[in-house]
Scaffold this motif. Structure first.
Motif, PDB file in Angstrom:
ATOM      1  N   SER A  85       9.121  -2.829  19.821  1.00 38.57           N
ATOM      2  CA  SER A  85       8.105  -2.962  20.881  1.00 38.57           C
ATOM      3  C   SER A  85       6.729  -3.224  20.272  1.00 38.57           C
ATOM      4  O   SER A  85       5.734  -2.560  20.610  1.00 38.57           O
ATOM      5  N   LEU A  86       6.683  -4.179  19.369  1.00 39.78           N
ATOM      6  CA  LEU A  86       5.435  -4.449  18.654  1.00 39.78           C
ATOM      7  C   LEU A  86       4.355  -4.947  19.593  1.00 39.78           C
ATOM      8  O   LEU A  86       4.621  -5.674  20.560  1.00 39.78           O
ATOM      9  N   ARG A  87       3.130  -4.544  19.267  1.00 38.85           N
ATOM     10  CA  ARG A  87       1.949  -4.888  20.059  1.00 38.85           C
ATOM     11  C   ARG A  87       0.948  -5.635  19.177  1.00 38.85           C
ATOM     12  O   ARG A  87       0.958  -5.450  17.952  1.00 38.85           O
ATOM     13  N   PRO A  88       0.079  -6.415  19.779  1.00 39.13           N
ATOM     14  CA  PRO A  88      -0.939  -7.102  18.964  1.00 39.13           C
ATOM     15  C   PRO A  88      -1.753  -6.142  18.098  1.00 39.13           C
ATOM     16  O   PRO A  88      -2.129  -6.501  16.970  1.00 39.13           O
ATOM     17  N   GLU A  89      -1.991  -4.940  18.591  1.00 39.36           N
ATOM     18  CA  GLU A  89      -2.784  -3.969  17.813  1.00 39.36           C
ATOM     19  C   GLU A  89      -2.029  -3.402  16.612  1.00 39.36           C
ATOM     20  O   GLU A  89      -2.608  -2.666  15.804  1.00 39.36           O
ATOM     21  N   ASP A  90      -0.748  -3.738  16.479  1.00 37.64           N
ATOM     22  CA  ASP A  90       0.001  -3.355  15.282  1.00 37.64           C
ATOM     23  C   ASP A  90      -0.235  -4.334  14.128  1.00 37.64           C
ATOM     24  O   ASP A  90       0.236  -4.092  13.010  1.00 37.64           O
ATOM     25  N   THR A  91      -0.926  -5.413  14.405  1.00 36.21           N
ATOM     26  CA  THR A  91      -1.222  -6.401  13.370  1.00 36.21           C
ATOM     27  C   THR A  91      -2.052  -5.778  12.259  1.00 36.21           C
ATOM     28  O   THR A  91      -3.106  -5.182  12.519  1.00 36.21           O
ATOM     29  N   ALA A  92      -1.549  -5.882  11.041  1.00 40.39           N
ATOM     30  CA  ALA A  92      -2.217  -5.271   9.895  1.00 40.39           C
ATOM     31  C   ALA A  92      -1.450  -5.629   8.627  1.00 40.39           C
ATOM     32  O   ALA A  92      -0.347  -6.186   8.700  1.00 40.39           O
ATOM     33  N   VAL A  93      -2.034  -5.279   7.510  1.00 42.73           N
ATOM     34  CA  VAL A  93      -1.294  -5.299   6.251  1.00 42.73           C
ATOM     35  C   VAL A  93      -0.673  -3.912   6.087  1.00 42.73           C
ATOM     36  O   VAL A  93      -1.374  -2.897   6.189  1.00 42.73           O
ATOM     37  N   TYR A  94       0.613  -3.884   5.866  1.00 45.60           N
ATOM     38  CA  TYR A  94       1.352  -2.631   5.736  1.00 45.60           C
ATOM     39  C   TYR A  94       1.629  -2.357   4.251  1.00 45.60           C
ATOM     40  O   TYR A  94       2.105  -3.242   3.526  1.00 45.60           O
ATOM     41  N   TYR A  95       1.358  -1.124   3.838  1.00 51.63           N
ATOM     42  CA  TYR A  95       1.512  -0.722   2.450  1.00 51.63           C
ATOM     43  C   TYR A  95       2.536   0.398   2.324  1.00 51.63           C
ATOM     44  O   TYR A  95       2.476   1.397   3.056  1.00 51.63           O
ATOM     45  N   CYS A  96       3.441   0.235   1.386  1.00 54.39           N
ATOM     46  CA  CYS A  96       4.393   1.290   1.078  1.00 54.39           C
ATOM     47  C   CYS A  96       3.719   2.299   0.143  1.00 54.39           C
ATOM     48  O   CYS A  96       2.915   1.921  -0.711  1.00 54.39           O
ATOM     49  N   ASN A  97       4.075   3.561   0.315  1.00 58.00           N
ATOM     50  CA  ASN A  97       3.481   4.635  -0.487  1.00 58.00           C
ATOM     51  C   ASN A  97       4.570   5.586  -0.941  1.00 58.00           C
ATOM     52  O   ASN A  97       5.521   5.850  -0.209  1.00 58.00           O
ATOM     53  N   ALA A  98       4.409   6.108  -2.158  1.00 55.11           N
ATOM     54  CA  ALA A  98       5.312   7.141  -2.665  1.00 55.11           C
ATOM     55  C   ALA A  98       4.479   8.256  -3.285  1.00 55.11           C
ATOM     56  O   ALA A  98       3.510   7.985  -4.000  1.00 55.11           O
ATOM     57  N   GLU A  99       4.855   9.485  -2.988  1.00 47.53           N
ATOM     58  CA  GLU A  99       4.157  10.659  -3.521  1.00 47.53           C
ATOM     59  C   GLU A  99       5.037  11.312  -4.593  1.00 47.53           C
ATOM     60  O   GLU A  99       6.196  11.637  -4.333  1.00 47.53           O
ATOM     61  N   GLN A 100       4.459  11.500  -5.758  1.00 53.22           N
ATOM     62  CA  GLN A 100       5.183  12.112  -6.868  1.00 53.22           C
ATOM     63  C   GLN A 100       4.260  13.147  -7.502  1.00 53.22           C
ATOM     64  O   GLN A 100       3.351  12.800  -8.233  1.00 53.22           O
ATOM     65  N   GLY A 101       4.489  14.393  -7.151  1.00 52.18           N
ATOM     66  CA  GLY A 101       3.575  15.440  -7.603  1.00 52.18           C
ATOM     67  C   GLY A 101       2.200  15.188  -7.026  1.00 52.18           C
ATOM     68  O   GLY A 101       2.035  15.030  -5.818  1.00 52.18           O
ATOM     69  N   VAL A 102       1.210  15.092  -7.892  1.00 54.17           N
ATOM     70  CA  VAL A 102      -0.161  14.833  -7.434  1.00 54.17           C
ATOM     71  C   VAL A 102      -0.481  13.342  -7.443  1.00 54.17           C
ATOM     72  O   VAL A 102      -1.600  12.949  -7.120  1.00 54.17           O
ATOM     73  N   MET A 103       0.490  12.534  -7.797  1.00 55.41           N
ATOM     74  CA  MET A 103       0.268  11.096  -7.905  1.00 55.41           C
ATOM     75  C   MET A 103       0.697  10.378  -6.625  1.00 55.41           C
ATOM     76  O   MET A 103       1.681  10.730  -5.985  1.00 55.41           O
ATOM     77  N   ASP A 104      -0.090   9.350  -6.295  1.00 53.30           N
ATOM     78  CA  ASP A 104       0.240   8.453  -5.201  1.00 53.30           C
ATOM     79  C   ASP A 104       0.459   7.065  -5.774  1.00 53.30           C
ATOM     80  O   ASP A 104      -0.354   6.585  -6.568  1.00 53.30           O
ATOM     81  N   TYR A 105       1.529   6.411  -5.365  1.00 50.76           N
ATOM     82  CA  TYR A 105       1.805   5.050  -5.790  1.00 50.76           C
ATOM     83  C   TYR A 105       1.826   4.145  -4.569  1.00 50.76           C
ATOM     84  O   TYR A 105       2.253   4.549  -3.488  1.00 50.76           O
ATOM     85  N   TRP A 106       1.357   2.916  -4.777  1.00 51.45           N
ATOM     86  CA  TRP A 106       1.249   1.964  -3.670  1.00 51.45           C
ATOM     87  C   TRP A 106       1.938   0.656  -4.030  1.00 51.45           C
ATOM     88  O   TRP A 106       1.843   0.174  -5.166  1.00 51.45           O
ATOM     89  N   GLY A 107       2.603   0.095  -3.038  1.00 54.08           N
ATOM     90  CA  GLY A 107       3.137  -1.241  -3.198  1.00 54.08           C
ATOM     91  C   GLY A 107       2.111  -2.271  -2.774  1.00 54.08           C
ATOM     92  O   GLY A 107       1.084  -1.947  -2.180  1.00 54.08           O
ATOM     93  N   LYS A 108       2.398  -3.528  -3.097  1.00 53.58           N
ATOM     94  CA  LYS A 108       1.565  -4.603  -2.575  1.00 53.58           C
ATOM     95  C   LYS A 108       1.775  -4.676  -1.069  1.00 53.58           C
ATOM     96  O   LYS A 108       2.865  -4.443  -0.583  1.00 53.58           O
ATOM     97  N   GLY A 109       0.762  -4.975  -0.351  1.00 51.93           N
ATOM     98  CA  GLY A 109       0.865  -5.010   1.088  1.00 51.93           C
ATOM     99  C   GLY A 109       1.703  -6.163   1.601  1.00 51.93           C
ATOM    100  O   GLY A 109       1.843  -7.193   0.950  1.00 51.93           O
ATOM    101  N   THR A 110       2.255  -5.960   2.774  1.00 56.28           N
ATOM    102  CA  THR A 110       2.978  -7.019   3.453  1.00 56.28           C
ATOM    103  C   THR A 110       2.355  -7.216   4.832  1.00 56.28           C
ATOM    104  O   THR A 110       2.113  -6.265   5.568  1.00 56.28           O
ATOM    105  N   GLN A 111       2.084  -8.473   5.165  1.00 52.31           N
ATOM    106  CA  GLN A 111       1.383  -8.776   6.419  1.00 52.31           C
ATOM    107  C   GLN A 111       2.334  -8.730   7.596  1.00 52.31           C
ATOM    108  O   GLN A 111       3.410  -9.340   7.565  1.00 52.31           O
ATOM    109  N   VAL A 112       1.920  -8.037   8.640  1.00 54.65           N
ATOM    110  CA  VAL A 112       2.623  -8.042   9.917  1.00 54.65           C
ATOM    111  C   VAL A 112       1.647  -8.573  10.958  1.00 54.65           C
ATOM    112  O   VAL A 112       0.559  -8.007  11.136  1.00 54.65           O
ATOM    113  N   THR A 113       2.029  -9.641  11.617  1.00 55.41           N
ATOM    114  CA  THR A 113       1.190 -10.247  12.642  1.00 55.41           C
ATOM    115  C   THR A 113       1.965 -10.300  13.944  1.00 55.41           C
ATOM    116  O   THR A 113       3.072 -10.842  13.992  1.00 55.41           O
ATOM    117  N   VAL A 114       1.377  -9.715  14.987  1.00 53.23           N
ATOM    118  CA  VAL A 114       1.998  -9.697  16.310  1.00 53.23           C
ATOM    119  C   VAL A 114       1.144 -10.564  17.222  1.00 53.23           C
ATOM    120  O   VAL A 114       0.018 -10.207  17.569  1.00 53.23           O
TER     121      VAL A 114
END
Length: 114
Positions: free
Chosen positions: A83-112
């Motif tokens: 049920s995607l909406r235009p306001e969901d349009t953004a770059v989406y980033y994956c995240n992983a938490e490992q202890g006190v560390m945060d890791y990020w993936g390259k963003g993927t564009q979602v356009t509605v």
């Protein structure tokens, strides 16, 4: 830890997309994985997050529309966006938490958009 995301794209309002993110490298001890998004001119915000045991957190704006799931054997997290909406349009980033560390993936564009 490296995070490889896939699944973004262009979709019409009301449509669906599924994002995937696979973790590799020194993955021992990764607890939560999740998705954040950043729209133009806005701050990055949490979309959904899931711990290794399956506990979840969602932004109010996506509750009931974007279920998050995880395959621990594959070290992969999924975000089913319905049920995607235009306001969901953004770059989406994956995240992983490992202890006190945060890791990020390259963003993927979602356009509605129609």
């Amino acid at each position: 830890v490296q995070l490889q995301a896939s699944g973004g794209g262009l979709v019409q309002p009301g449509g669906s997309l599924r994002l995937s993110c696979a973790a590799s490298g020194s993955i021992f001890g990764i607890n939560a994985m999740g998705w954040y998004r950043q729209a133009p001119g806005k701050s990055r915000e949490l979309v959904a997050r899931i711990t290794r045991s399956g506990s979840t957190n969602y932004a109010d704006s996506v509750k009931g529309r974007f279920p998050i799931s995880r395959d621990n054997a594959k070290n992969t997290v999924y975000l089913q966006m319905n049920s995607l909406r235009p306001e969901d349009t953004a770059v989406y980033y994956c995240n992983a938490e490992q202890g006190v560390m945060d890791y990020w993936g390259k963003g993927t564009q979602v356009t509605v958009s129609s």
